[in-house]
Design a protein around this motif. Structure first.
Motif, PDB file in Angstrom:
ATOM      1  N   GLU A  61      93.958  41.703  -6.990  1.00 20.62           N
ATOM      2  CA  GLU A  61      95.507  41.375  -6.645  1.00 20.62           C
ATOM      3  C   GLU A  61      95.740  40.288  -5.998  1.00 20.62           C
ATOM      4  OE1 GLU A  61      96.461  45.145  -4.684  1.00 20.62           O
ATOM      5  OE2 GLU A  61      96.398  46.398  -6.357  1.00 20.62           O
ATOM      6  N   GLU A  81      97.945  36.910  -7.548  1.00 21.19           N
ATOM      7  CA  GLU A  81      98.906  36.481  -6.743  1.00 21.19           C
ATOM      8  C   GLU A  81      98.991  34.992  -6.497  1.00 21.19           C
ATOM      9  OE1 GLU A  81     101.818  37.134  -2.993  1.00 21.19           O
ATOM     10  OE2 GLU A  81     100.215  38.873  -3.485  1.00 21.19           O
ATOM     11  N   THR A 134      99.719  33.339  -9.519  1.00 22.28           N
ATOM     12  CA  THR A 134     101.202  33.100  -9.934  1.00 22.28           C
ATOM     13  C   THR A 134     101.878  32.123  -9.101  1.00 22.28           C
ATOM     14  OG1 THR A 134     101.074  35.386 -10.361  1.00 22.28           O
ATOM     15  CG2 THR A 134     103.347  34.443  -9.742  1.00 22.28           C
TER      16      THR A 134
END
Length: 87
Positions: free
Chosen positions: A45, A49, A52
């Protein structure tokens, strides 16, 4: 190696996430088997992130470069002032 607490006070979100990813990777190498799945999930995760945020920065830079380039070359923008939509 700087501590996460120090980085949190002085750095950007991206830098904090990168430090967290580094710490999670270290934990994955030494953790007990029962903790591996939860740490691996958090690591994935965190990496997602980071990607992104980095992609947003790249896309923003490309758009800014196009706009700046058009302005420097005297080309019109996306909206033409003399075409306001009224007929």
């Amino acid at each position: 190696m700087a501590k996460l607490k120090t980085i949190t006070r002085r750095k950007s979100r991206l830098e904090m996430l990168k430090k967290l990813a580094e710490m999670l990777a270290e934990q994955l190498e030494i953790c007990e088997e029962k903790s591996f799945a939860s740490i691996a999930k958090q690591y994935r995760e965190t990496i997602a992130e980071i990607e992104t945020i980095e992609n947003m920065e790249i896309e923003g830079d490309e758009l800014a470069n196009i706009i700046t380039n058009r302005e420097e070359n005297g080309k019109s923008g996306a909206v033409r002032k003399n075409r306001s939509g009224t007929l």
